[in-house]
Design an enzyme around this catalytic site. Structure first.
Site, PDB file in Angstrom:
ATOM      1  N   ARG A  51       0.801  -1.228   0.000  1.00 23.13           N
ATOM      2  CA  ARG A  51       0.000   0.000   0.000  1.00 23.13           C
ATOM      3  C   ARG A  51       0.831   1.274   0.000  1.00 23.13           C
ATOM      4  O   ARG A  51       0.566   2.203  -0.776  1.00 23.13           O
ATOM      5  CB  ARG A  51      -0.909   0.062   1.239  1.00 23.13           C
ATOM      6  CG  ARG A  51      -2.200  -0.666   1.116  1.00 23.13           C
ATOM      7  CD  ARG A  51      -2.551  -1.230   2.459  1.00 23.13           C
ATOM      8  NE  ARG A  51      -1.551  -2.220   2.812  1.00 23.13           N
ATOM      9  CZ  ARG A  51      -1.612  -3.491   2.384  1.00 23.13           C
ATOM     10  NH1 ARG A  51      -2.632  -3.906   1.714  1.00 23.13           N
ATOM     11  NH2 ARG A  51      -0.642  -4.344   2.664  1.00 23.13           N
ATOM     12  N   THR A  52       1.792   1.356   0.895  1.00 22.48           N
ATOM     13  CA  THR A  52       2.489   2.637   1.071  1.00 22.48           C
ATOM     14  C   THR A  52       3.245   3.004  -0.198  1.00 22.48           C
ATOM     15  O   THR A  52       3.127   4.120  -0.709  1.00 22.48           O
ATOM     16  CB  THR A  52       3.443   2.553   2.276  1.00 22.48           C
ATOM     17  OG1 THR A  52       2.718   2.064   3.397  1.00 22.48           O
ATOM     18  CG2 THR A  52       4.023   3.914   2.599  1.00 22.48           C
ATOM     19  N   LYS A  80      25.821  -4.475  -2.012  1.00 21.17           N
ATOM     20  CA  LYS A  80      27.290  -4.496  -2.180  1.00 21.17           C
ATOM     21  C   LYS A  80      27.982  -3.829  -1.006  1.00 21.17           C
ATOM     22  O   LYS A  80      29.202  -3.675  -1.013  1.00 21.17           O
ATOM     23  CB  LYS A  80      27.681  -3.762  -3.464  1.00 21.17           C
ATOM     24  CG  LYS A  80      27.042  -4.285  -4.730  1.00 21.17           C
ATOM     25  CD  LYS A  80      27.444  -3.373  -5.894  1.00 21.17           C
ATOM     26  CE  LYS A  80      26.536  -3.576  -7.084  1.00 21.17           C
ATOM     27  NZ  LYS A  80      26.698  -2.495  -8.087  1.00 21.17           N
ATOM     28  N   ARG A 101      11.263   3.808   3.283  1.00 17.11           N
ATOM     29  CA  ARG A 101      10.936   2.860   4.364  1.00 17.11           C
ATOM     30  C   ARG A 101      12.196   2.091   4.701  1.00 17.11           C
ATOM     31  O   ARG A 101      12.920   1.642   3.808  1.00 17.11           O
ATOM     32  CB  ARG A 101       9.840   1.888   3.920  1.00 17.11           C
ATOM     33  CG  ARG A 101       9.616   0.761   4.918  1.00 17.11           C
ATOM     34  CD  ARG A 101       8.395  -0.062   4.604  1.00 17.11           C
ATOM     35  NE  ARG A 101       7.181   0.682   4.883  1.00 17.11           N
ATOM     36  CZ  ARG A 101       5.960   0.151   4.829  1.00 17.11           C
ATOM     37  NH1 ARG A 101       5.800  -1.118   4.514  1.00 17.11           N
ATOM     38  NH2 ARG A 101       4.899   0.881   5.100  1.00 17.11           N
ATOM     39  N   HIS A 129       5.096   6.005  11.418  1.00 18.48           N
ATOM     40  CA  HIS A 129       4.572   5.842  10.049  1.00 18.48           C
ATOM     41  C   HIS A 129       3.626   7.022   9.804  1.00 18.48           C
ATOM     42  O   HIS A 129       2.415   6.874   9.725  1.00 18.48           O
ATOM     43  CB  HIS A 129       3.847   4.497   9.959  1.00 18.48           C
ATOM     44  CG  HIS A 129       3.583   4.014   8.560  1.00 18.48           C
ATOM     45  ND1 HIS A 129       3.728   4.796   7.431  1.00 18.48           N
ATOM     46  CD2 HIS A 129       3.154   2.793   8.112  1.00 18.48           C
ATOM     47  CE1 HIS A 129       3.407   4.080   6.369  1.00 18.48           C
ATOM     48  NE2 HIS A 129       3.057   2.868   6.746  1.00 18.48           N
TER      49      HIS A 129
HETATM   50  N1   CP Z   1      -0.143   0.057   5.852  1.00 21.95           N
HETATM   51  C1   CP Z   1       1.036  -0.249   5.299  1.00 21.95           C
HETATM   52  O1   CP Z   1       2.063   0.328   5.655  1.00 21.95           O
HETATM   53  O2   CP Z   1       0.981  -1.229   4.346  1.00 21.95           O
HETATM   54  P1   CP Z   1       2.217  -1.714   3.502  1.00 21.95           P
HETATM   55  O3   CP Z   1       3.182  -2.382   4.441  1.00 21.95           O
HETATM   56  O4   CP Z   1       1.656  -2.659   2.475  1.00 21.95           O
HETATM   57  O5   CP Z   1       2.850  -0.506   2.867  1.00 21.95           O
END
Ligand code: CP
Length: 310
Positions: A51-52, A80, A101, A129
């Site tokens: 999603r993110t 590497k 991320r 988040h």
């Molecule tokens: N909600 C969320 O962070 O989903 P993902 O891990 O799929 O990005």
């Protein structure tokens, strides 16, 4: 450090949150534009995501920008031995904004210290988040008509769940009552309970996901037990199935109740909940595109002429 980054929800004010929500509403009503024409955004995902990453990339595409990046760090020069610092400095040569991320808590903050390009934290370990929080706030506002005075029940992995940590901090401005439902091993960490105490936020803790808890909630925020954060797989096995929401459990819930989940789910929400009008998690994920369009344009200082009128 650059100042247009979004690393922690604690870095932005109530007014900045409200402005982002207003922008998200604008983008829901005006999904496509060329506001990012000529801009390039990097999505650097050192941890898995559906999603993110895809909603950030959709947001950029709908704004008329371009995306570069990776969804699997093993295909980058990290494999590497390139350091995070060098990776960020290199990517900064190519783009106007970095969405990242990373499994290490503090990685996004560190990235802001080695680049002048704005960095959006798309999740750093069990820490924060913030873009998820903005879409969560937008979802709560859309479904409840207000962010004020709500009873929000957080269920499951409150120890490692970065989404509940960010959401808890964001709600400090809106007089929430929290119910934390978790086993002892996955209890809301002390630093967040201390945060509630310091900011006058009401909360109760429960190990039982009881009818009393369910039926007094405006929002139930389910979370997945985060297997990837456990060093001992046996510890994960002990707690992975403790909380499971089934449709029958919602029979006496409040009419305005909505079930949220940042997703992915494993088995903490039965599929028999999906058709209940109180299930909102798929719409919640859709709201992520609008919230992220708001975050991206704000980070880049792009004006939305009619945002105030949206
Ligand atoms: N909600 C969320 O962070 O989903 P993902 O891990 O799929 O990005």
């Amino acid at each position: 450090m650059n100042t247009s980054s979004l690393v922690s929800i604690a870095d932005i004010s109530k007014q900045q949150m409200l402005d982002l929500l207003e922008r998200a509403k604008y983008f829901e009503e005006h999904p496509s534009s060329d506001l990012l024409n000529g801009r390039v955004v990097a999505t650097l995902f050192f941890e898995p995501s559906t999603r993110t990453r895809l909603s950030f990339e959709t947001a950029v595409n709908r704004l008329g920008g371009r995306v570069i990046g990776f969804s699997d760090a093993s295909t980058s020069s990290t494999s590497k031995g390139e350091t995070l610092k060098d990776t960020i400095k290199m990517v900064s040569n190519y783009v106007d904004l970095i969405v990242m991320r990373h499994h290490l808590e503090g990685a996004a903050r560190y990235a802001t210290e080695v680049t002048d390009v704005p960095v959006i934290n798309a999740g750093d370990g069990a820490n924060q988040h913030p873009s998820q929080t903005m879409l969560d706030l937008y979802s709560i506002l859309k479904t409840q008509g207000t962010l004020e005075n709500l009873t929000i029940t957080m269920v499951g992995d409150l120890k490692y769940g970065r989404t509940v940590h960010s959401l808890l901090m964001a709600m400090q401005y809106f007089n929430p009552t929290f119910r934390f439902v978790a086993c002892d091993e996955l209890r809301m960490p002390k630093e967040y309970r201390d945060f509630c105490d310091a900011n006058g936020i009401k909360y109760t803790e429960h190990t039982d996901f009881s009818p009393e808890v369910i039926n007094s909630s405006d929002i139930i925020y389910m979370t997945r037990v985060q297997r990837e954060r456990f060093s001992d797989v046996m510890e994960y096995e002990k707690v992975k199935n403790l909380y499971n929401l089934r449709n029958a459990m919602l029979a006496d819930s409040k009419p305005n109740l909505k079930i949220l989940h940042p997703l992915p789910r494993v088995n903490e929400i039965d599929i028999d909940v999906d058709d209940n009008p109180k299930a909102y998690y798929f719409e919640q994920a859709r709201n992520g595109v609008f919230a992220r369009q708001a975050i991206i344009t704000t980070a880049l200082g792009i004006e939305i002429p009619s945002a105030d009128k949206a």
